[in-house]
Design a protein around this motif. Sequence first.
Motif: not given
Length: 338
Positions: A212-234
Amino acid sequence: MASTSHRALQLLSLLGSRRTWRLRDLAARLTVSERTVRRDLDTLRELGYPVLTVRGPDGGYRLGTGHALPPLLFDHDQALAIAIALQTAPSSVFGLQDDSARALATVQQAMPDTLRAAMESLRLTRLRNYWEFPAPPIDPAALTTVGTAVRLRRVLVTEVLRPDGTRAAPGEADFAAARRLEPHHLVVWAGRWYLVAYDLEDRNWRVLRVDRLHPHPTTRAFAPREPPGDDLAHFVMSSHDRGDTPAAWQCTGSARLNLPAHVVARWAPGGSVVEHLDAGHCRLTLGAWSWAGIAGILATFDTDLTDLHPPELLQACRHIARRYAGIRTAEVRQSSRD
């Protein structure tokens, strides 16, 4: 000598996974002594493979970059895994039917006879099950763009498409402006590809259907973030607003459930839609091959149902209730005769 060569190839295949292996783990996988593993590592170095020693408590051995593995170092189970993957990929990614067939043929031609026979024995025929909840194939270009942004940690600018793949124009009721996202993870669940991203517009984590996305890449980098919760699949499975739309079925109905949206979203079948109503209630819209099928799925949530639509669904629920009540009546009559 033959067993030594075979073991060295197995060792090279393990190192080719790009992970760091402890000596005792390699010895256990190869069922030999640690001294034998050291000799085989030296053999690989003599053949020109950059086997690196990693120091420290989490150290071990790994294969360096800039190497070329011998072709097709697959065992029997790996060969079967490749056969399955190449034959099932076209069902989830659009336009890969011919490419997957050619890739499978190329791999088979370069394999030893025994492995080739194992792969050829697993010619899959996809059969449609009535309880299979289908997902539309995904555009490989969009998947590549999103996957590359995840790997390189590059911000994406993306528009959300309608379920039919079209984009709403400015001024239309469902128009939404493009959003800037930090794409962190790709998750596949129920035959659907989801992106776990941090939305830079509303400063919140989101789950988005990649198709459902029409993505456009950029060159802007970002730092890793802690994912929401301990279980990404959940997190993905319990997010009710992940962009799902009802799958195409002969029958589609909805009901109000006395359960929170995140609970229903966790257990609802793929291709269903969960709408948050309040802290303790939600609306579930889903399809099946019959009205009784939808009624049966709703019953699995074991909660009160109200506001059922359309009337055919309500009628099916009442019919099933009468049928189950009749089972109890029949048991009582049989017991009285006994």
